[in-house]
Design an enzyme around this catalytic site. Structure first.
Site, PDB file in Angstrom:
ATOM      1  N   SER A  99       0.591  -1.133  -0.346  1.00 28.36           N
ATOM      2  CA  SER A  99      -0.395  -0.513   0.120  1.00 28.36           C
ATOM      3  C   SER A  99       0.732   1.720  -0.067  1.00 28.36           C
ATOM      4  O   SER A  99       2.136   1.452  -0.897  1.00 28.36           O
ATOM      5  CB  SER A  99      -0.940  -0.441   0.981  1.00 28.36           C
ATOM      6  OG  SER A  99      -1.786   0.773   0.924  1.00 28.36           O
ATOM      7  N   ASP A 118      -8.865  -6.999  -4.061  1.00 33.42           N
ATOM      8  CA  ASP A 118      -8.196  -5.778  -3.718  1.00 33.42           C
ATOM      9  C   ASP A 118      -9.361  -4.321  -5.010  1.00 33.42           C
ATOM     10  O   ASP A 118      -8.549  -4.592  -6.700  1.00 33.42           O
ATOM     11  CB  ASP A 118      -6.956  -5.367  -4.252  1.00 33.42           C
ATOM     12  CG  ASP A 118      -6.471  -3.921  -3.591  1.00 33.42           C
ATOM     13  OD1 ASP A 118      -7.148  -3.417  -2.748  1.00 33.42           O
ATOM     14  OD2 ASP A 118      -5.177  -4.305  -3.553  1.00 33.42           O
ATOM     15  N   HIS A 136      -7.907  -5.406  -0.266  1.00 39.75           N
ATOM     16  CA  HIS A 136      -6.469  -4.879   0.271  1.00 39.75           C
ATOM     17  C   HIS A 136      -6.008  -5.167   1.256  1.00 39.75           C
ATOM     18  O   HIS A 136      -4.612  -5.585   1.553  1.00 39.75           O
ATOM     19  CB  HIS A 136      -6.667  -3.318  -0.096  1.00 39.75           C
ATOM     20  CG  HIS A 136      -5.449  -2.656   0.223  1.00 39.75           C
ATOM     21  ND1 HIS A 136      -4.655  -2.727  -0.338  1.00 39.75           N
ATOM     22  CD2 HIS A 136      -4.851  -1.496   0.752  1.00 39.75           C
ATOM     23  CE1 HIS A 136      -3.993  -1.767  -0.540  1.00 39.75           C
ATOM     24  NE2 HIS A 136      -4.196  -0.644   0.375  1.00 39.75           N
TER      25      HIS A 136
END
Length: 382
Positions: free
Chosen positions: A164, A327, A357
């Protein structure tokens, strides 16, 4: 957990690092010049370490945290960190990042609120930075980390790993300083921010700045903070971190236990999101949330480098690229682009998960295998 006091500002070398047991240290890295040309004076970073440095200083693995994470990669909750480590099981003796071989270091990002200089820190005039804290980019965060390693005397990292927002920093290390990175693991991120991500993230920012307690960003000494706005932002964000399938499987259209939505009560999923919001508001600074979210909106490894394709094609670092098949915030095609364009990537590694995610945090067995492969690359190329 104990917290080391800041080392002497003139100190250099490995003595700047905290002990190898996960103790948090606040380490001075000097003035940091930003992409914008602004300078943040006397920057400090929160740093944790697990494992011993090798005599040649060639066994350092840098772990990069995501938006609301910090340097507390592994370990129990304590008086500094309200939550257990966000990647428990990934670092330690015999773990994928094996501290019998590797020295694992994690920083709290520039602009953070867990030991690093950020909006809630004291500015040179003795007042909180607040709204005066300069806008930063992902590259600026990496500049601060590079300054840390320069002071320590570590000029090449065995590996840089993260997902991320942490994956954004991994990419900037790879593209901006490939000579300093032997291997990398990039998880659950793309080469640039998409319109969908920017749209979702600017909506979260709007929720915080619309809170009357935001006070233009200068709330730190007032006894009031925009926690209502940040709670709404967190609820929006959390929906993007999970999936429709997972949420419906857990909550469907059920009422919260003992409550009636037809009579002012809450839905089960509503209660869950409120709980996630309350947890974040107890441990995170809203100004840091805004600052770092804006930095993510600016993420683009191709900016000033001839575009994404050119920037990635010029990046030789051996790497593993992983994505989560469910995701919806950073869809799998964004990792496929990275895998296709990075010369050092053999293929895209797909993690199967219902969790969306957040799968890069929850699917520990699958992520552990990717870390083991990354450490194999580090061993071969350091």
């Amino acid at each position: 957990m104990s917290t080391d006091q800041s080392p002497c500002p003139s100190a250099t070398g490995a003595e700047l690092l905290p002990p190898p047991d996960g103790t948090l240290a606040i380490v001075p890295v000097g003035d940091i010049r930003l992409e914008s040309g602004a300078v943040i004076p006397d920057v400090h970073l929160g740093v944790q370490r697990w494992g011993e440095l090798s005599p040649g200083l060639d066994n350092v693995v840098l772990v990069e945290h995501a938006l609301t994470g910090d340097s507390h990669v592994v370990g129990p909750a304590d008086d500094v960190h309200q939550l257990p480590g966000w990647w428990n099981g990934m670092v330690g003796p015999g773990a994928p990042m094996d501290t019998d071989e590797w020295c694992v270091i994690a920083t709290n990002v520039l602009g953070g609120c867990k030991g690093s200089t950020g909006p809630g820190s004291t500015a040179p005039d003795g007042k909180p930075w607040g709204s005066r804290f300069p806008a930063i980019s992902i590259r600026d965060q990496v500049t601060a980390e590079a300054a840390l390693f320069d002071r320590i005397g570590i000029h090449r990292l065995a590996a840089v790993v993260g997902g991320s927002m942490g994956g954004m920093r991994v990419l900037e290390w790879m593209v901006g300083a490939p000579e300093r990175v032997a291997a990398a693991l990039v998880l659950a991120v793309g080469a640039r921010a998409t319109a969908d991500q920017i749209g979702t993230q600017t909506t979260q920012i709007a929720a915080i700045t619309a809170d009357p307690d935001w006070q233009g960003g200068d709330y730190h000494d007032t006894g009031r903070a925009p926690t209502t706005g940040m709670g709404i932002a967190r609820r929006i964000a959390h929906l993007t971190y999970r999936t429709e399938d997972e949420l419906d499987h857990r909550f469907a259209n059920h009422a919260q236990d003992g409550e009636d939505p037809f009579d002012g009560g809450r839905w089960a999923v509503q209660s869950y999101l409120e709980h996630q919001a309350e947890k974040l508001c107890r441990r995170f600074d809203p100004a840091t949330y805004v600052l770092l979210t804006e930095a993510m909106n600016r993420h683009d490894v191709g900016r000033g480098r001839g575009g994404v394709a050119a920037a990635l094609a010029a990046t030789p670092v051996p790497c593993v690229v992983g994505g989560v098949d469910s995701d919806r915030l950073y869809p799998l095609h964004t990792q496929q682009e990275l895998a296709d364009l990075l010369p050092g990537c053999a293929r895209l590694e797909v993690v199967h998960s219902r969790d969306g995610h957040d799968g890069f945090l929850t699917e520990t067995a699958a992520i552990g295998k990717l870390l083991v492969e990354t450490m194999r690359l580090a061993r071969a190329h350091r």
